[in-house]
Each structure stands twice: as C-alpha cells, then as structure tokens.
Design an enzyme around this catalytic site. Structure first.
Site, PDB file in Angstrom:
ATOM      1  N   ARG A 174       0.982  -1.275   0.000  1.00 29.07           N
ATOM      2  CA  ARG A 174      -0.063  -0.122   0.064  1.00 29.07           C
ATOM      3  C   ARG A 174       0.959   1.168   0.110  1.00 29.07           C
ATOM      4  O   ARG A 174       0.490   2.334  -0.598  1.00 29.07           O
ATOM      5  CB  ARG A 174      -0.909  -0.036   1.420  1.00 29.07           C
ATOM      6  CG  ARG A 174      -1.991   1.045   1.416  1.00 29.07           C
ATOM      7  CD  ARG A 174      -2.631   0.750   2.458  1.00 29.07           C
ATOM      8  NE  ARG A 174      -3.628  -0.453   2.608  1.00 29.07           N
ATOM      9  CZ  ARG A 174      -4.060  -1.011   3.760  1.00 29.07           C
ATOM     10  NH1 ARG A 174      -4.018  -0.262   5.038  1.00 29.07           N
ATOM     11  NH2 ARG A 174      -4.786  -1.979   3.720  1.00 29.07           N
ATOM     12  N   TYR A 175       2.218   1.101   0.442  1.00 28.39           N
ATOM     13  CA  TYR A 175       2.981   2.351   0.617  1.00 28.39           C
ATOM     14  C   TYR A 175       4.223   1.738  -0.144  1.00 28.39           C
ATOM     15  O   TYR A 175       4.794   0.824  -0.181  1.00 28.39           O
ATOM     16  CB  TYR A 175       3.364   2.642   1.927  1.00 28.39           C
ATOM     17  CG  TYR A 175       2.148   2.742   2.890  1.00 28.39           C
ATOM     18  CD1 TYR A 175       1.420   3.856   2.968  1.00 28.39           C
ATOM     19  CD2 TYR A 175       1.574   1.720   3.711  1.00 28.39           C
ATOM     20  CE1 TYR A 175       0.382   3.914   3.903  1.00 28.39           C
ATOM     21  CE2 TYR A 175       0.558   1.917   4.620  1.00 28.39           C
ATOM     22  CZ  TYR A 175      -0.168   3.197   4.676  1.00 28.39           C
ATOM     23  OH  TYR A 175      -1.240   3.208   5.454  1.00 28.39           O
ATOM     24  N   ARG A 204       7.114   0.103   2.009  1.00 27.46           N
ATOM     25  CA  ARG A 204       6.943  -1.057   3.045  1.00 27.46           C
ATOM     26  C   ARG A 204       6.010  -2.177   2.410  1.00 27.46           C
ATOM     27  O   ARG A 204       5.028  -1.660   1.718  1.00 27.46           O
ATOM     28  CB  ARG A 204       6.541  -0.808   4.587  1.00 27.46           C
ATOM     29  CG  ARG A 204       5.191  -0.200   4.876  1.00 27.46           C
ATOM     30  CD  ARG A 204       5.425   0.749   5.825  1.00 27.46           C
ATOM     31  NE  ARG A 204       5.501   2.158   5.354  1.00 27.46           N
ATOM     32  CZ  ARG A 204       4.715   3.199   5.746  1.00 27.46           C
ATOM     33  NH1 ARG A 204       3.841   3.006   6.468  1.00 27.46           N
ATOM     34  NH2 ARG A 204       4.746   4.494   4.993  1.00 27.46           N
ATOM     35  N   CYS A 208      -4.249 -18.911  13.491  1.00 27.11           N
ATOM     36  CA  CYS A 208      -4.128 -18.375  14.822  1.00 27.11           C
ATOM     37  C   CYS A 208      -4.362 -19.025  15.923  1.00 27.11           C
ATOM     38  O   CYS A 208      -5.178 -20.118  15.869  1.00 27.11           O
ATOM     39  CB  CYS A 208      -4.811 -17.084  15.023  1.00 27.11           C
ATOM     40  SG  CYS A 208      -4.879 -15.922  13.325  1.00 27.11           S
ATOM     41  N   CYS A 211     -10.323 -14.534  16.451  1.00 33.34           N
ATOM     42  CA  CYS A 211     -10.697 -13.515  17.236  1.00 33.34           C
ATOM     43  C   CYS A 211     -11.956 -13.160  16.478  1.00 33.34           C
ATOM     44  O   CYS A 211     -12.218 -13.008  14.957  1.00 33.34           O
ATOM     45  CB  CYS A 211      -9.861 -12.332  17.231  1.00 33.34           C
ATOM     46  SG  CYS A 211      -8.458 -12.531  17.762  1.00 33.34           S
ATOM     47  N   CYS A 236     -11.864 -10.166  13.858  1.00 35.14           N
ATOM     48  CA  CYS A 236     -10.685 -10.138  12.814  1.00 35.14           C
ATOM     49  C   CYS A 236     -10.997  -9.364  11.521  1.00 35.14           C
ATOM     50  O   CYS A 236     -11.846  -9.670  10.723  1.00 35.14           O
ATOM     51  CB  CYS A 236     -10.120 -11.458  12.818  1.00 35.14           C
ATOM     52  SG  CYS A 236      -8.587 -11.595  11.580  1.00 35.14           S
ATOM     53  N   ARG A 294      -9.113  -9.789   9.023  1.00 36.94           N
ATOM     54  CA  ARG A 294      -8.897 -10.563   7.868  1.00 36.94           C
ATOM     55  C   ARG A 294      -9.662 -11.850   7.799  1.00 36.94           C
ATOM     56  O   ARG A 294      -9.230 -12.927   7.542  1.00 36.94           O
ATOM     57  CB  ARG A 294      -7.473 -10.759   7.957  1.00 36.94           C
ATOM     58  CG  ARG A 294      -6.815 -10.586   6.346  1.00 36.94           C
ATOM     59  CD  ARG A 294      -5.312 -10.680   6.562  1.00 36.94           C
ATOM     60  NE  ARG A 294      -5.041  -9.144   6.278  1.00 36.94           N
ATOM     61  CZ  ARG A 294      -3.710  -8.683   7.153  1.00 36.94           C
ATOM     62  NH1 ARG A 294      -3.239  -9.459   7.900  1.00 36.94           N
ATOM     63  NH2 ARG A 294      -3.609  -7.392   7.259  1.00 36.94           N
ATOM     64  N   ASP A 299     -12.613  -1.571  11.403  1.00 36.83           N
ATOM     65  CA  ASP A 299     -13.072  -1.480   9.960  1.00 36.83           C
ATOM     66  C   ASP A 299     -14.498  -2.140   9.637  1.00 36.83           C
ATOM     67  O   ASP A 299     -14.900  -3.123  10.262  1.00 36.83           O
ATOM     68  CB  ASP A 299     -12.069  -2.355   8.989  1.00 36.83           C
ATOM     69  CG  ASP A 299     -10.704  -1.608   9.284  1.00 36.83           C
ATOM     70  OD1 ASP A 299     -10.781  -0.396   9.355  1.00 36.83           O
ATOM     71  OD2 ASP A 299      -9.715  -2.394   9.753  1.00 36.83           O
ATOM     72  N   ASP A 337      -8.541   3.304   9.185  1.00 33.96           N
ATOM     73  CA  ASP A 337      -7.992   2.596   7.799  1.00 33.96           C
ATOM     74  C   ASP A 337      -9.076   3.247   6.874  1.00 33.96           C
ATOM     75  O   ASP A 337      -9.938   2.926   6.927  1.00 33.96           O
ATOM     76  CB  ASP A 337      -7.736   1.255   7.934  1.00 33.96           C
ATOM     77  CG  ASP A 337      -6.452   0.755   7.624  1.00 33.96           C
ATOM     78  OD1 ASP A 337      -6.172   1.276   6.563  1.00 33.96           O
ATOM     79  OD2 ASP A 337      -5.991  -0.019   8.142  1.00 33.96           O
ATOM     80  N   LYS A 391      -3.914   4.488   5.931  1.00 33.00           N
ATOM     81  CA  LYS A 391      -4.555   4.795   7.516  1.00 33.00           C
ATOM     82  C   LYS A 391      -4.097   6.427   7.748  1.00 33.00           C
ATOM     83  O   LYS A 391      -3.276   6.992   7.172  1.00 33.00           O
ATOM     84  CB  LYS A 391      -3.353   4.257   8.528  1.00 33.00           C
ATOM     85  CG  LYS A 391      -3.436   2.839   8.707  1.00 33.00           C
ATOM     86  CD  LYS A 391      -2.689   2.259   9.801  1.00 33.00           C
ATOM     87  CE  LYS A 391      -2.675   0.833   9.843  1.00 33.00           C
ATOM     88  NZ  LYS A 391      -2.271   0.298   8.713  1.00 33.00           N
TER      89      LYS A 391
HETATM   90  S1  SF4 Z   1      -6.840 -10.523  15.078  1.00 37.41           S
HETATM   91 FE1  SF4 Z   1      -7.103 -11.800  13.129  1.00 37.41          FE
HETATM   92  S2  SF4 Z   1      -5.248 -12.510  12.436  1.00 37.41           S
HETATM   93 FE2  SF4 Z   1      -4.902 -11.532  14.576  1.00 37.41          FE
HETATM   94  S3  SF4 Z   1      -4.813 -13.362  15.992  1.00 37.41           S
HETATM   95 FE3  SF4 Z   1      -6.919 -12.687  15.827  1.00 37.41          FE
HETATM   96  S4  SF4 Z   1      -7.780 -14.049  14.131  1.00 37.41           S
HETATM   97 FE4  SF4 Z   1      -5.678 -14.117  14.069  1.00 37.41          FE
END
Ligand code: SF4
Length: 357
Positions: A103-104, A107, A116, A120, A123, A125, A283, A320, A327
């Site tokens: 995106r930049y 980096r 994971c 979460c 999340c 993603r 987001d 974001d 961001k």
């Molecule tokens: S926020 Fe998403 S990528 Fe990060 S540990 Fe939790 S589930 Fe995994």
C-alpha cells in the site's frame, strides 16, 4: 479451572504451547459442554467463520458476554452482513505477489500464515482465516523474491494469520532470508501471541528472534483482563531479547469502548513494557459489524485519556480509509485558526487558549 476440563488429567499446568493449541475448542458441541451457548447458533456461525478458543484464553472468560467472551465466542450477529464488505480495505487489489500487500512505496505486508491461536471474532482478515489452507513454502519463496527484486521496500511487516504459528525453525529461515536482502532495514512481526497464547513465547523462540535486529513486534491487547502474569512474562522475555514491543488495540463495542477501561489497558501495557502504538477504529468487515462504534466514541476516549494519563500511554487513534486509502490519524479538534497567525487551542480539560505565532 476450565483448563482442567479440556486438557487430559494432570496436564492442567501445561505450558507447552502446542499442547494448548491441540486442546483448543473448534467444535460447537465441545463449547456447548463448557459454556452456556446456543449450540445451533454456534453451529451456524462456525460453518462460515471457524472458531478456535485455546484453553489459556478460555480461562480468561469469566462470564457470558464479557470482553474476552465477545472476542472469542461466535455470535449469531456475525451472520448479519448489512453494510459490510469482506475486504473493505481492498487488500486483495493491492496484492502484488503471493501474500504480499503493498500500500505504501517503502513497506509491504507479508502474510505468512493463515491460522492463529485464537480466531478473534473481530478479525479484519476474517475472510482468510482458519480455512485450513496453509501458506505453501512456494508462496513464501515468491513473496521473498518480490521483496528482493524491489529495492524501494525498506520494511517488511510479517502478518497473517499469526506469524508465530510458524515453527521456530521456519521463522529462523524466513528472518534470515529477509535480513539477507540488502535493502531491508527493518522487520516487524504482527502477532497476538503475547496476549492470546503467551506460552508461545518460549526461551527457544526468543533465542531465534533475538539474533535479528532491528526486529520490532506489535501485538494486540484489547482489555486489561488480558494482562496476566503469563502475558507479562512473555513480554519480558521479548524485551530482554532486544525486541521493542508495541500494541495495536482495536476499539470494540462491548470490550473497550469506555474511557476508564481504555485508560486502564494503556497504563497496564506500559507496565509490562509494551508501548501503546495504535488504537484502530474498527473497519466495516463482514462478520464483525456488531463490534462497530461511532468515531465520536473513539474521539471522546482519546480526549479523556490525553492529559489524564502519561503521554507514553497514549496510542494514535487511526482510521484505515476504505478502498485502500491507507491509515490516517484521527485527532480531537484542538486547533482552530481565528485569524492569520492567531490560533484558538483547546487543552485536555476543554479550556480554550489563544496562541499567537
Ligand atoms: S486478529 Fe485475526 S489475525 Fe490476529 S490473531 Fe486474531 S484472528 Fe488471527
């Protein structure tokens, strides 16, 4: 207590992260045997968004719908998809090699894991996680080749999934390859392990990571309850190995959307030598809309913290931008220009001062 219920007898003091991971709950029926959940709802949600709750994090849950419960236990509201997108930040469009999001100019994000220690519920993603599609070594090779071929890239952020799901050996190989690229000046690891499975921060992992500098690590703590003896020990091992730690907290409804909770979290992080780096505005990711809070709430929390707790404890509140706009920091309105060279400035108590340039 619950660890006793789900690890084999005699293993309740297990600190081996792989044992804790293998004992994680992914099956709705197992969860329903331990927590008071609606089994059918959990089944419906996990068909779309998988669950993994490891025994360590499960033990942080004290009651129904508390902050750790909300982050770990599937919620039927995840299936409410109104006004949301799977990939609101257009990461897929900005993918320029396997696992590489740029995106930049200087980096890249390098997604090196699809799994994971905790899935979460908030999340960003979520579209990618837990689908049992490991990142193939060939994809990592292609990502490394892209980085090596582009000398404008100075920094690589390892993310995923959680990069610390990789073995110590695989991480060692990856870091060596990255630091061997002449134009790479900095590597950062984004991981929730110090918070959600601190047992992963073993002395052997730290020996591997400690060989590479400058190596930074950003983690994610979202509530003071997540700061435990085990997480403090994990952070201490990392810091003592010379790895600076930052925290990218996510502002989440029902978890940390109150100034007192956020202030306690930020002070607690500094005590375990983790610098609050970003407070992310959530987001509009599909499956996470029940965590959304208004921007005004975040600004109010920032205003309440500024001046009342040490500047070291204050993260930057970040938004974001949708569509891959990047961001931007959101700052409470402190400055207002009255006329040329004269500014009206609001301090942390809401009092106004005039400042002449
Ligand atoms: S926020 Fe998403 S990528 Fe990060 S540990 Fe939790 S589930 Fe995994």
């Amino acid at each position: 207590m619950r660890i006793n219920q789900i690890l084999p007898m005699g293993r309740f003091d297990a600190t081996d992260w792989q044992d804790l991971l293998s004992a994680a709950i992914a099956d709705p029926d197992r969860l329903a045997a331990i927590l008071p959940v609606a089994r059918n709802e959990i089944h419906s949600v996990t068909r779309q968004y998988p669950m993994r709750i490891n025994p360590y994090y499960l033990d942080l849950i004290q009651k129904t719908n508390d902050p750790c419960w909300r982050q770990a236990v599937p919620n039927i509201q995840e299936l409410d998809h109104i006004d949301s997108l799977e990939d609101p930040l257009s990461e897929e469009k900005q993918t320029c090699a396997p696992g590489i999001i740029q995106r930049y100019p200087d980096r890249v994000l390098f997604l090196v894991s699809n799994s994971c220690a905790l899935y979460c519920r908030h999340c960003m993603r979520k579209r990618k996680l837990g689908m049992n599609i490991p990142v193939e070594p060939a994809a990592i090779q292609k990502g490394l080749a892209y980085i090596a071929a582009n000398d404008s890239i100075k920094e690589v952020v390892l993310s995923g999934g959680d990069p610390l799901m990789m073995s110590d050996q695989a991480l060692d190989d990856l870091l060596k390859r990255l630091f061997d690229i002449a134009h790479i000046e900095l590597v950062r690891i984004h991981t929730r392990m110090p918070c959600v499975l601190p047992q992963r921060i073993t002395t052997s992992l730290v020996e591997v990571l400690g060989q590479y500098h400058p190596l930074f690590m950003n983690t994610q703590f979202n509530h003071p309850v997540e700061i435990t003896e085990a997480s403090a020990r994990a952070c201490r091992l990392l810091v003592e190995a010379g790895i600076p730690l930052g925290c990218q907290t996510v502002l989440l409804k029902g978890v940390n959307d109150q100034a007192a909770v956020m202030g306690e979290l930020m002070r607690g992080l500094v005590k375990i030598r983790v610098k609050p780096y970003y407070l992310h505005h959530p987001d509009p990711v599909r499956g996470t809309m029940h965590f959304r809070v208004p921007l005004a709430t975040g600004m109010e929390i920032m205003r309440a913290m500024r001046g009342h707790i040490s500047g070291l404890c204050i993260p930057q509140y970040m938004l974001d931008l949708p569509g891959g706009g990047g961001k931007i920091p959101i700052l409470p309105e402190y400055l207002e220009q009255k006329k040329n060279g004269i500014w009206r400035i609001c301090n942390f108590e809401g009092r106004f001062f005039e400042f002449t340039e």
